[in-house]
Write an enzyme that holds these catalytic residues in place. Structure first.
Site, PDB file in Angstrom:
ATOM      1  N   TYR A 136       0.818  -1.212   0.000  1.00  0.00           N
ATOM      2  CA  TYR A 136       0.000   0.000   0.000  1.00  0.00           C
ATOM      3  C   TYR A 136       0.856   1.268   0.000  1.00  0.00           C
ATOM      4  O   TYR A 136       0.482   2.272  -0.582  1.00  0.00           O
ATOM      5  CB  TYR A 136      -0.896   0.047   1.253  1.00  0.00           C
ATOM      6  CG  TYR A 136      -2.262  -0.562   1.076  1.00  0.00           C
ATOM      7  CD1 TYR A 136      -2.405  -1.898   0.748  1.00  0.00           C
ATOM      8  CD2 TYR A 136      -3.407   0.203   1.268  1.00  0.00           C
ATOM      9  CE1 TYR A 136      -3.659  -2.462   0.610  1.00  0.00           C
ATOM     10  CE2 TYR A 136      -4.666  -0.356   1.127  1.00  0.00           C
ATOM     11  CZ  TYR A 136      -4.793  -1.681   0.799  1.00  0.00           C
ATOM     12  OH  TYR A 136      -6.034  -2.226   0.665  1.00  0.00           O
ATOM     13  N   LYS A 186       2.457 -15.173   3.016  1.00  0.00           N
ATOM     14  CA  LYS A 186       2.702 -15.934   1.783  1.00  0.00           C
ATOM     15  C   LYS A 186       4.207 -16.222   1.741  1.00  0.00           C
ATOM     16  O   LYS A 186       4.907 -15.882   0.777  1.00  0.00           O
ATOM     17  CB  LYS A 186       2.218 -15.114   0.569  1.00  0.00           C
ATOM     18  CG  LYS A 186       2.209 -15.859  -0.756  1.00  0.00           C
ATOM     19  CD  LYS A 186       1.163 -16.961  -0.861  1.00  0.00           C
ATOM     20  CE  LYS A 186       1.338 -17.745  -2.156  1.00  0.00           C
ATOM     21  NZ  LYS A 186       0.443 -18.933  -2.225  1.00  0.00           N
ATOM     22  N   ASP A 218      -3.610 -18.018   0.791  1.00  0.00           N
ATOM     23  CA  ASP A 218      -4.584 -18.725  -0.059  1.00  0.00           C
ATOM     24  C   ASP A 218      -5.335 -19.772   0.764  1.00  0.00           C
ATOM     25  O   ASP A 218      -6.555 -19.898   0.678  1.00  0.00           O
ATOM     26  CB  ASP A 218      -3.902 -19.347  -1.290  1.00  0.00           C
ATOM     27  CG  ASP A 218      -2.648 -20.150  -0.973  1.00  0.00           C
ATOM     28  OD1 ASP A 218      -2.138 -20.066   0.168  1.00  0.00           O
ATOM     29  OD2 ASP A 218      -2.172 -20.872  -1.866  1.00  0.00           O
ATOM     30  N   ASP A 242      -6.899  -6.581   3.989  1.00  0.00           N
ATOM     31  CA  ASP A 242      -7.965  -5.897   3.243  1.00  0.00           C
ATOM     32  C   ASP A 242      -8.888  -6.934   2.623  1.00  0.00           C
ATOM     33  O   ASP A 242     -10.111  -6.855   2.738  1.00  0.00           O
ATOM     34  CB  ASP A 242      -7.334  -5.014   2.166  1.00  0.00           C
ATOM     35  CG  ASP A 242      -8.373  -4.298   1.326  1.00  0.00           C
ATOM     36  OD1 ASP A 242      -9.328  -3.747   1.914  1.00  0.00           O
ATOM     37  OD2 ASP A 242      -8.243  -4.284   0.087  1.00  0.00           O
ATOM     38  N   ASP A 246     -12.967  -8.330   3.990  1.00  0.00           N
ATOM     39  CA  ASP A 246     -14.194  -8.286   3.192  1.00  0.00           C
ATOM     40  C   ASP A 246     -14.813  -9.680   3.121  1.00  0.00           C
ATOM     41  O   ASP A 246     -16.031  -9.847   3.201  1.00  0.00           O
ATOM     42  CB  ASP A 246     -13.907  -7.792   1.758  1.00  0.00           C
ATOM     43  CG  ASP A 246     -14.142  -6.295   1.596  1.00  0.00           C
ATOM     44  OD1 ASP A 246     -13.855  -5.552   2.556  1.00  0.00           O
ATOM     45  OD2 ASP A 246     -14.603  -5.877   0.516  1.00  0.00           O
TER      46      ASP A 246
END
Ligand code: IPM
Ligand code: MG
Length: 347
Positions: A136, A186, A218, A242, A246
């Site tokens: 970001y 990851k 994942d 983020d 959601d």
């Protein structure tokens, strides 16, 4: 007790208004509210999505109640002037590095989840998302390669101190809950994640009472819909957090129910629903203000130390839901103000 109210764009003003009504109904002595423009509306009124006056009002407050930013009319502005830069700027400028996103199914609301009710009913988790670093805030750009092709690039990086401070927040949160922490990364592909994982393991030595596990992002996305009940606290970086938050919102039933807190090293925090500005329903009086009302409760808890009042608000929202009060996001017909009234009646 100074609260800065930054309502922003789209449904932001409507849902924030209801949260303010709830705060005012508590009759807290010494409570003052200061309003300022942010996002697309600030760009139109002041030429910048995060005007210096807004930043100062936010900086000088004890807590910031934030609505939403985002306006399709601003999508073609250069990136620095887009509404989203306001929330990113506030997070960075005010050192709001720790984003708490709780996700829990309200009793009786299991059928609203995108998951089977028995799977959804077990959800009670907290996502702790790092908010000041990662891809970001790295350098970024669009360049032309020697062969003439355009290339977009964004630098992903985490320094160890950035990982360490969010890890401490997450371990402490786990101590106050079920004592389980899952760090999501990851590390099988990214060096950024390798450092993340190494540092989380180092910090774990200070918290022998917390059970630490690691999961690739994942797999975490899969596990979150397969058996979300396995998670207590999840700590992860800015980008993965983020996305996973959601996803968690739909597991709970509606993005219109999830609140968040963005905390600094001190008492100052910013509190916002995790949903966006929803331009398609803006101004129609149909947005569900519950996520913003619940964000106001988090403000009372984390920035003002008023746990009892926070619990009061949360209980009123839970009772309204229990009594069948439903916004359009939950297939109901209660409007924004009607939902605000229903919460006030039960306060
Ligand atoms: C969020 C939002 C923001 C983010 C956007 C509006 C910049 O999606 O708070 O989750 O990506 O952090
Ligand atoms: Mg998001």
């Amino acid at each position: 007790m100074k609260i800065a109210v930054l309502a922003g764009d789209g449904i932001g003003p409507e849902v924030t208004r209801e949260a303010v009504r709830v705060l005012e109904a508590l009759g807290l002595p010494g409570l003052t509210l200061s309003y300022a423009d942010v996002g697309g509306v600030a760009y139109r009124n002041h030429g910048h999505p995060l005007p210096p006056e807004t930043l100062e009002i936010a900086r000088n407050s004890d807590g910031i109640l934030f609505g939403a930013v985002g306006d399709p009319a601003c999508d073609n502005l250069e990136r620095q002037l887009r509404p989203e830069q306001a929330i990113l700027g506030l997070r960075k400028e005010l050192g709001l590095f720790a984003n708490l996103r709780p996700a829990k199914v309200f009793a009786g609301m299991e059928d609203f989840s995108a998951l089977r009710p028995e799977v959804a009913g077990a959800i009670d988790l907290l996502i702790v998302r790092e908010l000041n670093g990662d891809v970001y805030f790295g350098e970024k750009g669009i360049r032309t390669l020697p062969d003439g092709r355009r290339q977009g690039w964004d630098m992903m990086a985490y320094a160890e101190d950035e990982v360490r401070r969010i890890a401490h927040v997450a371990f402490k949160a786990a101590q106050g809950r079920k004592g389980k922490l899952c760090s999501v990364d990851k590390a099988n592909v990214l060096e950024t994640s390798q450092v993340w994982r190494d540092v989380v393991c180092e910090v774990a030595a200070d918290y022998p009472d917390v059970e630490l596990s690691h999961m690739y992002v994942d797999n975490a996305a899969m596990q979150l819909v397969r058996s979300p009940g396995q998670f207590d606290v999840v700590v992860t970086g800015n980008l993965f957090g983020d996305i996973l938050s959601d996803q968690a919102s739909m597991c709970v039933g509606s993005i219109g129910l999830l609140a968040s807190a963005s905390l600094s090293e001190g008492k100052l925090g910013l509190y916002e629903p995790i949903h966006g500005s929803a331009p398609d329903i803006a101004g129609k009086g149909v947005a569900n203000p519950m996520a913003t009302v619940l964000s106001a409760a988090m403000l009372l808890r984390h920035s003002l130390g008023l746990e009892d009042q926070a619990v009061r608000i949360e209980a009123a929202v839970a009772r309204a839901l229990g009594d069948g009060v439903r916004g359009g996001d939950l297939g109901g017909s209660h409007g924004t103000v009607q939902i605000g009234d229903a919460i006030l009646e039960r306060l």
